[in-house]
Design a protein around this motif. Structure first.
Motif, PDB file in Angstrom:
ATOM      1  N   TRP A 164       6.012  22.700  -4.111  1.00  0.00           N
ATOM      2  CA  TRP A 164       5.232  21.522  -3.783  1.00  0.00           C
ATOM      3  C   TRP A 164       6.151  20.473  -3.189  1.00  0.00           C
ATOM      4  O   TRP A 164       7.298  20.339  -3.597  1.00  0.00           O
ATOM      5  CB  TRP A 164       4.576  20.945  -5.040  1.00  0.00           C
ATOM      6  N   THR A 165       5.611  19.701  -2.242  1.00  0.00           N
ATOM      7  CA  THR A 165       6.341  18.590  -1.649  1.00  0.00           C
ATOM      8  C   THR A 165       5.471  17.347  -1.738  1.00  0.00           C
ATOM      9  O   THR A 165       4.279  17.393  -1.431  1.00  0.00           O
ATOM     10  CB  THR A 165       6.676  18.862  -0.160  1.00  0.00           C
ATOM     11  N   GLU A 166       6.075  16.254  -2.180  1.00  0.00           N
ATOM     12  CA  GLU A 166       5.396  14.964  -2.199  1.00  0.00           C
ATOM     13  C   GLU A 166       6.052  14.101  -1.133  1.00  0.00           C
ATOM     14  O   GLU A 166       7.258  13.898  -1.148  1.00  0.00           O
ATOM     15  CB  GLU A 166       5.533  14.291  -3.562  1.00  0.00           C
ATOM     16  N   THR A 167       5.241  13.603  -0.190  1.00  0.00           N
ATOM     17  CA  THR A 167       5.725  12.707   0.846  1.00  0.00           C
ATOM     18  C   THR A 167       5.110  11.342   0.574  1.00  0.00           C
ATOM     19  O   THR A 167       3.886  11.206   0.541  1.00  0.00           O
ATOM     20  CB  THR A 167       5.318  13.203   2.250  1.00  0.00           C
ATOM     21  N   THR A 168       5.956  10.334   0.367  1.00  0.00           N
ATOM     22  CA  THR A 168       5.482   8.995   0.031  1.00  0.00           C
ATOM     23  C   THR A 168       5.773   8.044   1.182  1.00  0.00           C
ATOM     24  O   THR A 168       6.880   8.018   1.708  1.00  0.00           O
ATOM     25  CB  THR A 168       6.173   8.483  -1.247  1.00  0.00           C
ATOM     26  N   VAL A 169       4.745   7.277   1.562  1.00  0.00           N
ATOM     27  CA  VAL A 169       4.867   6.293   2.628  1.00  0.00           C
ATOM     28  C   VAL A 169       4.295   4.983   2.103  1.00  0.00           C
ATOM     29  O   VAL A 169       3.281   4.971   1.401  1.00  0.00           O
ATOM     30  CB  VAL A 169       4.088   6.740   3.886  1.00  0.00           C
ATOM     31  N   SER A 170       4.968   3.868   2.431  1.00  0.00           N
ATOM     32  CA  SER A 170       4.473   2.571   1.945  1.00  0.00           C
ATOM     33  C   SER A 170       4.461   1.546   3.065  1.00  0.00           C
ATOM     34  O   SER A 170       5.149   1.701   4.078  1.00  0.00           O
ATOM     35  CB  SER A 170       5.337   2.074   0.782  1.00  0.00           C
ATOM     36  N   GLN A 171       3.652   0.511   2.850  1.00  0.00           N
ATOM     37  CA  GLN A 171       3.493  -0.567   3.821  1.00  0.00           C
ATOM     38  C   GLN A 171       3.191  -1.851   3.067  1.00  0.00           C
ATOM     39  O   GLN A 171       2.282  -1.892   2.231  1.00  0.00           O
ATOM     40  CB  GLN A 171       2.343  -0.236   4.784  1.00  0.00           C
ATOM     41  N   THR A 172       3.937  -2.920   3.377  1.00  0.00           N
ATOM     42  CA  THR A 172       3.675  -4.222   2.766  1.00  0.00           C
ATOM     43  C   THR A 172       2.414  -4.800   3.393  1.00  0.00           C
ATOM     44  O   THR A 172       2.193  -4.687   4.595  1.00  0.00           O
ATOM     45  CB  THR A 172       4.868  -5.174   2.992  1.00  0.00           C
ATOM     46  N   ASN A 190       0.866  -1.176   0.000  1.00  0.00           N
ATOM     47  CA  ASN A 190       0.000   0.000   0.000  1.00  0.00           C
ATOM     48  C   ASN A 190       0.903   1.226   0.000  1.00  0.00           C
ATOM     49  O   ASN A 190       1.889   1.274   0.734  1.00  0.00           O
ATOM     50  CB  ASN A 190      -0.886   0.026   1.240  1.00  0.00           C
ATOM     51  N   ILE A 191       0.549   2.223  -0.797  1.00  0.00           N
ATOM     52  CA  ILE A 191       1.357   3.435  -0.928  1.00  0.00           C
ATOM     53  C   ILE A 191       0.439   4.648  -0.790  1.00  0.00           C
ATOM     54  O   ILE A 191      -0.609   4.714  -1.420  1.00  0.00           O
ATOM     55  CB  ILE A 191       2.061   3.483  -2.302  1.00  0.00           C
ATOM     56  N   MET A 192       0.858   5.598   0.048  1.00  0.00           N
ATOM     57  CA  MET A 192       0.157   6.874   0.166  1.00  0.00           C
ATOM     58  C   MET A 192       1.113   7.967  -0.257  1.00  0.00           C
ATOM     59  O   MET A 192       2.272   7.983   0.162  1.00  0.00           O
ATOM     60  CB  MET A 192      -0.284   7.139   1.612  1.00  0.00           C
ATOM     61  N   LYS A 193       0.621   8.877  -1.080  1.00  0.00           N
ATOM     62  CA  LYS A 193       1.404  10.038  -1.493  1.00  0.00           C
ATOM     63  C   LYS A 193       0.653  11.281  -1.025  1.00  0.00           C
ATOM     64  O   LYS A 193      -0.487  11.504  -1.411  1.00  0.00           O
ATOM     65  CB  LYS A 193       1.591  10.058  -3.013  1.00  0.00           C
ATOM     66  N   TYR A 194       1.303  12.037  -0.146  1.00  0.00           N
ATOM     67  CA  TYR A 194       0.733  13.255   0.399  1.00  0.00           C
ATOM     68  C   TYR A 194       1.352  14.442  -0.329  1.00  0.00           C
ATOM     69  O   TYR A 194       2.557  14.490  -0.522  1.00  0.00           O
ATOM     70  CB  TYR A 194       1.048  13.366   1.900  1.00  0.00           C
TER      71      TYR A 194
END
Length: 121
Positions: free
Chosen positions: A77-85, A63-67
């Motif tokens: 602009w800033t893109e913060t990406t967080v992921s979780q298996t 799962n990936i979230m891009k803020y």
């Protein structure tokens, strides 16, 4: 793009289309809440929205979230990406079917947004 209000107001998701699907969405919403709470205050303050994806590489789902945030001070602009298996057995069949016709990543922003609408009314 997922509006900021829904991210900040996410709670628990109701049961929709079966227990397994509800558990999957409940876990995603819970994960989004935890990630949002850990974002630096400056990013939370300037947050404009977010997008959600699921990626499959071999048999591993992530799962990936891009803020996305925008600073008026720096005009950047800033893109913060967080992921979780995530365990493949927890991914709903409907998403797995959509991924068969896609490459390795599927935008599930609309699905997450719909779940947040149900949670937040």
């Amino acid at each position: 793009m997922i509006p900021l209000l829904w991210l900040a107001g996410a709670a628990v998701v109701g049961i929709i289309g079966g227990v397994a699907i509800a558990v999957y969405w409940k876990e995603i919403i819970g994960w989004i809440e935890k990630v949002y709470a850990k974002l630096p205050a400056i990013i939370q303050q300037d947050l404009q929205g977010a997008m959600a994806f699921i990626r499959k590489l071999d048999e591993i789902y992530t799962n990936i979230m891009k803020y996305y945030s925008y600073s008026e001070q720096t005009e950047e602009w800033t893109e913060t990406t967080v992921s979780q298996t995530v365990d493949a057995s927890k991914v709903p069949d409907s998403i797995k079917k959509k991924m068969q016709s896609k490459k390795s990543e599927l935008d599930i922003t609309d699905e997450v947004e719909e779940q947040l609408k149900l949670v937040n009314g």
